[in-house]
Design a protein around this motif. Structure first.
Motif, mmCIF file in Angstrom:
data_model
loop_
_atom_site.group_PDB
_atom_site.id
_atom_site.type_symbol
_atom_site.label_atom_id
_atom_site.label_comp_id
_atom_site.label_asym_id
_atom_site.label_seq_id
_atom_site.Cartn_x
_atom_site.Cartn_y
_atom_site.Cartn_z
ATOM 1 N N VAL A 104 0.839 -1.205 0.000
ATOM 2 C CA VAL A 104 0.000 0.000 0.000
ATOM 3 C C VAL A 104 0.872 1.252 0.000
ATOM 4 N N LEU A 105 1.920 1.250 0.804
ATOM 5 C CA LEU A 105 2.810 2.412 0.855
ATOM 6 C C LEU A 105 3.509 2.636 -0.491
ATOM 7 N N GLN A 106 3.971 1.566 -1.116
ATOM 8 C CA GLN A 106 4.624 1.714 -2.420
ATOM 9 C C GLN A 106 3.649 2.233 -3.468
ATOM 10 N N ARG A 107 2.407 1.758 -3.431
ATOM 11 C CA ARG A 107 1.406 2.236 -4.379
ATOM 12 C C ARG A 107 1.082 3.718 -4.149
ATOM 13 N N ASN A 108 0.997 4.118 -2.890
ATOM 14 C CA ASN A 108 0.740 5.538 -2.603
ATOM 15 C C ASN A 108 1.886 6.424 -3.078
ATOM 16 N N ILE A 109 3.104 5.930 -2.918
ATOM 17 C CA ILE A 109 4.259 6.713 -3.378
ATOM 18 C C ILE A 109 4.216 6.880 -4.893
ATOM 19 N N SER A 110 3.874 5.807 -5.616
ATOM 20 C CA SER A 110 3.776 5.922 -7.077
ATOM 21 C C SER A 110 2.649 6.867 -7.477
ATOM 22 N N HIS A 111 1.541 6.872 -6.730
ATOM 23 C CA HIS A 111 0.454 7.811 -7.026
ATOM 24 C C HIS A 111 0.897 9.252 -6.788
ATOM 25 N N TYR A 112 1.649 9.486 -5.699
ATOM 26 C CA TYR A 112 2.129 10.844 -5.430
ATOM 27 C C TYR A 112 3.101 11.316 -6.507
ATOM 28 N N MET A 113 3.816 10.373 -7.119
ATOM 29 C CA MET A 113 4.738 10.720 -8.197
ATOM 30 C C MET A 113 4.028 10.893 -9.533
ATOM 31 N N GLY A 114 2.708 10.603 -9.588
ATOM 32 C CA GLY A 114 1.950 10.752 -10.825
ATOM 33 C C GLY A 114 1.927 9.520 -11.689
ATOM 34 N N ASP A 115 2.290 8.366 -11.128
ATOM 35 C CA ASP A 115 2.304 7.124 -11.894
ATOM 36 C C ASP A 115 1.122 6.243 -11.481
ATOM 37 N N ALA A 116 0.743 5.340 -12.365
ATOM 38 C CA ALA A 116 -0.309 4.344 -12.102
ATOM 39 C C ALA A 116 -1.603 4.997 -11.638
ATOM 40 N N LEU A 117 -2.044 6.026 -12.389
ATOM 41 C CA LEU A 117 -3.283 6.727 -12.041
ATOM 42 C C LEU A 117 -4.493 6.221 -12.823
ATOM 43 N N ASP A 118 -4.295 5.301 -13.763
ATOM 44 C CA ASP A 118 -5.408 4.846 -14.598
ATOM 45 C C ASP A 118 -6.421 4.038 -13.805
ATOM 46 N N ALA A 119 -5.943 3.333 -12.803
ATOM 47 C CA ALA A 119 -6.862 2.461 -12.056
ATOM 48 C C ALA A 119 -7.644 3.206 -10.983
ATOM 49 N N LEU A 120 -7.380 4.493 -10.783
ATOM 50 C CA LEU A 120 -8.041 5.252 -9.728
ATOM 51 C C LEU A 120 -9.357 5.823 -10.235
ATOM 52 N N SER A 121 -10.339 5.866 -9.359
ATOM 53 C CA SER A 121 -11.626 6.462 -9.690
ATOM 54 C C SER A 121 -11.573 7.974 -9.467
ATOM 55 N N LEU A 122 -12.703 8.636 -9.808
ATOM 56 C CA LEU A 122 -12.758 10.085 -9.650
ATOM 57 C C LEU A 122 -12.634 10.485 -8.190
ATOM 58 N N ARG A 123 -13.289 9.765 -7.310
ATOM 59 C CA ARG A 123 -13.208 10.091 -5.888
ATOM 60 C C ARG A 123 -11.792 9.882 -5.357
ATOM 61 N N GLU A 124 -11.158 8.792 -5.795
ATOM 62 C CA GLU A 124 -9.777 8.539 -5.349
ATOM 63 C C GLU A 124 -8.825 9.605 -5.868
ATOM 64 N N TYR A 127 -9.339 12.684 -3.741
ATOM 65 C CA TYR A 127 -8.694 12.497 -2.430
ATOM 66 C C TYR A 127 -7.174 12.639 -2.543
ATOM 67 N N LEU A 128 -6.612 12.061 -3.623
ATOM 68 C CA LEU A 128 -5.165 12.181 -3.846
ATOM 69 C C LEU A 128 -4.775 13.640 -4.079
ATOM 70 N N GLU A 129 -5.585 14.361 -4.853
ATOM 71 C CA GLU A 129 -5.306 15.784 -5.092
ATOM 72 C C GLU A 129 -5.365 16.585 -3.791
ATOM 73 N N GLN A 130 -6.325 16.261 -2.946
ATOM 74 C CA GLN A 130 -6.433 16.957 -1.660
ATOM 75 C C GLN A 130 -5.213 16.682 -0.783
ATOM 76 N N GLN A 131 -4.758 15.449 -0.762
ATOM 77 C CA GLN A 131 -3.563 15.120 0.022
ATOM 78 C C GLN A 131 -2.334 15.851 -0.511
ATOM 79 N N ILE A 132 -2.215 15.907 -1.850
ATOM 80 C CA ILE A 132 -1.056 16.606 -2.435
ATOM 81 C C ILE A 132 -1.110 18.099 -2.125
ATOM 82 N N ASP A 133 -2.317 18.693 -2.198
ATOM 83 C CA ASP A 133 -2.461 20.113 -1.865
ATOM 84 C C ASP A 133 -2.097 20.371 -0.402
#
Length: 250
Positions: A104-124, A127-133
């Motif tokens: 889970v931590l490795q997946r979150n790190i890749s999401h924060y780097m802008g990778d592997a975003l295709d599998a995420l839904s609009l709500r996810e 939420y990721l954008e809010q965390q980055i902000d």
């Protein structure tokens, strides 16, 4: 002469062993009593002689209470310490949890780097954008704080340099004033010495300009000669004979 160190091994002589036991037992009981009184500790001492005779010592609380307390404490420690089988079961249960947590931590790190975003839904994604902000706000806040501290340090350094510069300027002004004062005093001393000295040279005489001669003779009257006080010389032509004048004219 002091007693030597006793070697710790079984005493073979029965009489010596019994005497030593009696002496050491009395000292041991005395030390137990002293530590119970000095430290206010519950002490229970049980000693069996080589012949099986019981010797015991207990503080104000009875021996039974101290033994019950000892048993409860020992039983509680045994309850807290798991066995080897229990440890193995716990590790087997913890390993999958820790592995899933790492994924889970490795997946979150890749999401924060802008990778592997295709599998995420609009709500996810929201939420990721809010965390980055939120993270960016914290980073900017920390950066602004560091900037303010750096500016404050630079301003403090600037004030220190200005103070040093002012001190050096004042020092230079004082040295210049001191040098000028010393020079003026030296000139005054030299002037005073010249005016007070009896040996003063007279001023040099004015240069005397002699009149030009025309035809090997001075002019009849020259104002410069009169001012200089030089008497007029007689005309040489009137003193020479005629034949010499003819020779000179030729």
């Amino acid at each position: 002469m002091g007693r030597g160190r006793v070697q710790l091994k079984r005493i073979e002589n029965k009489i010596s062993r019994q005497v030593t036991f009696s002496k050491r037992r009395a000292g041991l009981l005395k030390k137990a009593k002293e530590i119970s009184v000095l430290c206010d500790a519950d002490v229970a001492l049980i000693v069996f002689s080589p012949k099986g005779k019981l010797f015991e010592f207990a503080t104000d609380s009875s021996m039974d209470r101290i033994l019950e307390r000892y048993e409860r404490h020992t039983y509680a420690q045994q309850e807290l310490l798991p066995t080897n089988s229990e440890l193995e079961v716990n590790w087997c249960l913890e390993y999958p949890k820790l592995r899933n947590r790492i994924e889970v931590l490795q997946r979150n790190i890749s999401h924060y780097m802008g990778d592997a975003l295709d599998a995420l839904s609009l709500r996810e994604l929201q939420y990721l954008e809010q965390q980055i902000d939120t993270g960016l706000k914290r980073i900017r806040s920390r950066k602004n704080l560091l900037f303010q501290e750096s500016i404050s340090n630079l301003q403090k350094r600037e004030r220190e340099l200005e103070q040093q510069n002012n001190m050096l300027a004042k020092k230079v002004v004082r040295e210049n004033e001191k040098e000028l004062t010393e020079r003026v005093q030296l000139e005054q001393q030299n002037r005073l010495a010249l005016t007070s000295s009896p040996f003063i040279l007279p001023p040099p005489p004015a240069p005397i300009t002699l009149p030009l001669t025309i035809g090997n003779s001075f002019r009849a009257s020259d104002p410069a000669m009169e001012e200089a006080g030089i008497p007029e010389r007689p005309n040489i032509n009137a003193l020479l004979p005629p034949w010499m004048l003819r020779h000179l004219n030729e």
